[in-house]
Design a protein around this motif. Structure first.
Motif, PDB file in Angstrom:
ATOM      1  N   THR A 619       0.802  -1.216   0.000  1.00 16.74           N
ATOM      2  CA  THR A 619       0.000   0.000   0.000  1.00 16.74           C
ATOM      3  C   THR A 619       0.836   1.267   0.000  1.00 16.74           C
ATOM      4  OG1 THR A 619      -0.112  -0.103   2.413  1.00 16.74           O
ATOM      5  CG2 THR A 619      -1.915  -1.113   1.181  1.00 16.74           C
ATOM      6  N   ARG A 680      -6.779   1.200  -4.351  1.00 15.80           N
ATOM      7  CA  ARG A 680      -6.269   1.901  -3.162  1.00 15.80           C
ATOM      8  C   ARG A 680      -7.295   2.832  -2.546  1.00 15.80           C
ATOM      9  NH1 ARG A 680      -2.972  -1.113  -5.159  1.00 15.80           N
ATOM     10  NH2 ARG A 680      -0.720  -1.120  -4.783  1.00 15.80           N
ATOM     11  N   GLN A 737      -1.996   5.754  -1.127  1.00 20.03           N
ATOM     12  CA  GLN A 737      -1.293   4.580  -0.618  1.00 20.03           C
ATOM     13  C   GLN A 737      -2.162   3.722   0.290  1.00 20.03           C
ATOM     14  OE1 GLN A 737       0.386   7.538  -1.008  1.00 20.03           O
ATOM     15  NE2 GLN A 737       1.478   6.633  -2.722  1.00 20.03           N
ATOM     16  N   ASN A 738      -3.016   4.335   1.090  1.00 21.78           N
ATOM     17  CA  ASN A 738      -3.746   3.601   2.128  1.00 21.78           C
ATOM     18  C   ASN A 738      -5.227   3.530   1.804  1.00 21.78           C
ATOM     19  OD1 ASN A 738      -4.778   2.457   4.402  1.00 21.78           O
ATOM     20  ND2 ASN A 738      -3.819   3.890   5.841  1.00 21.78           N
ATOM     21  N   PRO A 739      -5.746   2.364   1.495  1.00 22.58           N
ATOM     22  CA  PRO A 739      -7.144   2.239   1.115  1.00 22.58           C
ATOM     23  C   PRO A 739      -8.125   2.454   2.254  1.00 22.58           C
ATOM     24  CG  PRO A 739      -6.161   0.077   1.248  1.00 22.58           C
ATOM     25  CD  PRO A 739      -5.048   1.048   1.448  1.00 22.58           C
TER      26      PRO A 739
END
Length: 742
Positions: A619, A680, A737-739
């Motif tokens: 991620t 994402r 980057q971070n879902p």
């Protein structure tokens, strides 16, 4: 357990088929729509109408995000409705009288709206399989781009729409799981049969094309006593032949304009002796009479004029096969002039043909070559390449000593641009500026076929004939040109030595504040008569940006994500549309460029999307496909610049293979950023992301035209690549980057 897995696999297969079918239909519909609009609009209206209509894909994505979740369960029924909306919209546009661009755009948007909602429903519901769905989406669009033109040439744009609708309706029938549906299946099968029947024998063959007949772009709109005696509607143009009842002439129109006469001809030139009194005849007078090249063959009058002048061999080139078909079909009237023993008819782009021809010519003649409108491919303005500085240089290089390049133009606006391009071409060959006026002659048309046309349409200089030589005019030739022009009651505006008015002509054009921008291959917008870009494009772009900002604000959509999905949409379309334009000269025909670029980029992009599911990244990793796209796009840009002149000597199949191999890696990398981004983000914002991407794709299409008009195609392609590089650089700041966030 196994039955559950089988059911899940069947469900994903169904969604892949529905996504493929919808994407395929939308791209073919868009191409058919461009052909439909080209028959009733002029200038930028074709591109503008399609741009407005394709906004429906992005708006559909947004609407699906606000719709009840159970709509997904009705996706089979939805695609059936999509098929009926598609054919209904086209029939309404066909049958209603011309009503203006906003009316047609509002109608045309409906299939895009429904199709956009359908695909975004599926993508949001199957967030985990988004790479497979995007593969299916791009593969369907790519194959649609490849097959649309052959379909329209094999049938017609209207028949193609009926065939699409029938295919979608059949897909709807055979993917339904609702058992109660089968009680109504008789009605549905009758509908399916009706669509299939109209794909073969469309009802439109018995109904008039009202929007075409009443369009202000149709030159015969106000003529009550004319009748159509031939009609051909293919992927490139709508070609009609009108009989105005005068007994001596028929008139070919291309998309309702670009009128070209067909003379009544029985094989005896004495019956067309009146052509000796036309301005065109002057183009064939000043040199030896061995070989002539006519670009824009039209109805064949220029061929007859060249025969009257005594030319031994005549090559007639036209990119539109419809003109040749019309003259052949009406051979009892036309004498099938293009199949005379000393005439060779060639279906080709004129610029491509001149680059590949091994002959030298005594005259190269371009007569009122094009209508001022987009062709079937929206912004692929292939006709503009005939008038660039590089084109004039190429024509002059193909002349025998003493030969002449001749243009018959519409008005002083076109004259100003051809004059400037000619001056630059001659200067680039080392000819001093003080000598250029001796290479250049201009004759204005006063009478044409017995009718006074001077000042027609408010022109200052009507139908000017421009004669250009790579060598200065001989004094005897100049004197003869002036005498011949006066004999047939035409107007010598500038003839070297004997009526030297070059400075006066220059001053007159400058006083009219006409564009003196020389068209170049990198910026070939010949019919762009003012500096800058059309204001309507600017306002539409601002409206789209405002729409996206409102969606972001209303849905609390993360701004970083909006930048990301907007950026990849703009970058993708800048690269795609500019490649189509840049490769027209390399491949020799706009159809080849369009089919190859869209087909290869979309299908290989789908493969790239499929592969992203195999290469799941952590991620916090950047998307390497972004920087790969940026670097490779810049490399392709340089390769096209270098290859453009080198590849033209290769056979067309070799050129297609080389360019296709070049584009596959680019499409592969371009297909990755969108599914990477969707993986994402939270599932509930997938449809909004799809909508924003769709809207900004339309914005990118507008930007590609605006940038290329301003600084050229090479720069536009470089900017598209740079956008991918910028996204790679700023990706950590975009929240991709971070879902779990946002």
């Amino acid at each position: 357990m196994k039955e559950g897995m089988d059911g899940m696999e069947a469900s994903i297969r169904k969604d892949l088929i529905l996504t493929f079918g919808t994407a395929y239909t939308l791209i073919v519909y868009e191409i058919c729509l461009s052909r439909f609009f080209s028959a009733i609009f002029e200038n930028q209206a074709v591109f503008l109408a399609i741009t407005l209509a394709t906004l429906g894909i992005g708006i559909g994505g947004y609407l699906s995000s606000r719709s009840p979740g159970n709509f997904y369960k009705l996706r089979s029924e939805w695609i059936g409705g999509f098929s009926l909306v598609l054919v209904a919209v086209v029939l309404i546009m066909y049958r209603m009288p011309y009503s203006g661009i906003w009316y047609y755009s509002a109608l045309a948007i409906l299939p895009f709206l429904v199709g956009g909602m359908l695909i975004s429903f599926v993508m949001q519901h199957r967030h985990q399989e988004v790479n497979l769905l995007y593969f299916s989406d791009l593969a369907g669009a790519g194959l649609g781009a490849v097959s649309a033109i052959p379909l329209m040439n094999l049938t017609s744009p209207i028949q193609t729409i009926f065939l699409l609708s029938a295919s979608l309706f059949a897909m709807s029938l055979f993917t339904r799981t609702n058992k109660s549906f089968f009680r109504k299946k008789t009605v549905y099968y009758i509908l399916l049969f009706s669509l299939l029947y109209n794909a073969i024998l469309p009802i439109t063959e018995q109904l008039p094309f009202r929007s075409y007949q009443t369009s202000p772009s149709n030159v015969f709109m106000a003529e009550k006593n004319t009748r159509i005696v031939f009609s051909d509607w293919n992927a490139f143009s709508k070609t009609d032949v009108y009989d105005a009842g005068d007994g001596q002439l028929l008139y070919i129109t291309i998309d309702g304009g670009a009128m070209s006469p067909i003379s009544k001809y029985s094989g005896d030139l004495k019956f067309v002796d009146y052509l000796r009194n036309t301005t065109s005849y002057l183009a064939f007078q000043l040199f030896s009479k061995e070989r002539a090249l006519i670009i824009g063959a039209g109805g064949g009058q220029e061929v007859l004029a060249a025969q009257l002048a005594g030319f031994q061999m005549i090559e007639a080139v036209d990119i539109n096969s419809g003109s040749f078909n019309a003259v052949k079909e009406l051979s009892a009237f036309s004498g099938d002039v293009f199949h005379q023993p000393n005439v060779r008819a060639i279906i080709s782009d004129g610029r491509s043909y001149i680059r590949q021809s091994r002959h030298q010519y005594d005259v190269i003649y371009l007569s009122l070559v094009k209508k001022k409108s987009e062709n079937g491919f929206g912004i692929a303005l292939s006709e503009n390449y005939l008038f660039t500085q590089e084109a004039i240089t190429a024509y002059l290089a193909k002349l025998n000593p003493g030969g002449k390049l001749a243009f018959l133009l519409h008005n002083e606006k076109e004259l100003a641009k051809v004059k400037k391009a000619t001056e630059n071409a001659l200067l680039s060959q080392g000819i001093p500026s003080a000598q250029i006026q001796n290479h250049f002659a201009v004759i204005g048309t006063y009478l044409h076929l017995g009718h006074v046309v001077w000042g027609m349409g408010g022109t200052l200089i009507t139908r000017p004939l421009v004669l250009i030589g790579s060598k200065p005019f001989e004094t005897s030739d100049a004197q003869r040109l002036k005498e011949e022009a006066k004999r047939i009651q035409q107007i010598p505006i500038h003839v070297p030595y004997v009526q030297d008015s070059y400075r006066l002509l220059t001053n007159t054009l400058e006083e009219q504040q006409l564009s003196t921008i020389s068209s170049r291959d990198d910026k070939p917008y010949f019919y762009q008569m003012t500096s800058g870009v059309p204001q309507v494009f600017v306002w539409l772009l601002l409206a789209i940006l405002l729409m996206v900002l409102m969606i972001v604000r209303k849905t609390n959509y993360a701004k970083g994500r909006a930048v990301y999905f907007s950026g990849i949409a703009i970058g993708f379309i800048l690269i795609e549309t500019t490649l189509v334009q840049r490769l027209i000269l390399t491949l020799g025909h706009p159809t080849y460029a369009f089919v190859l670029v869209l087909g290869v980029l979309l299908v290989s992009g789908g493969i790239g999307s499929f592969v992203t599911g195999k290469w799941r990244m952590g991620t916090n990793q950047r998307f390497g496909s972004l920087i790969c796209t940026a670097i490779y796009a810049l490399g392709v840009n340089l390769a096209i610049t270098w290859w453009n002149d080198h590849l033209i000597s290769f056979p067309i199949l070799a050129r297609l293979i080389v360019v296709g191999i070049l584009l596959v890696p680019l499409g592969f990398f371009m297909g990755m950023p969108f599914p990477n981004g969707l993986c994402r983000i939270p599932p509930h914002v997938v449809a909004i992301s799809w909508g924003i991407n769709g809207l900004m794709t339309v914005a990118g299409s507008l930007l590609s035209v605006m940038i290329s008009m301003t600084i050229g195609f090479a720069a536009t392609l470089a900017i598209g690549g740079a956008i991918y590089g910028l996204l790679y650089w700023i990706q950590p700041q975009l929240g991709m980057q971070n879902p779990e966030t946002g």
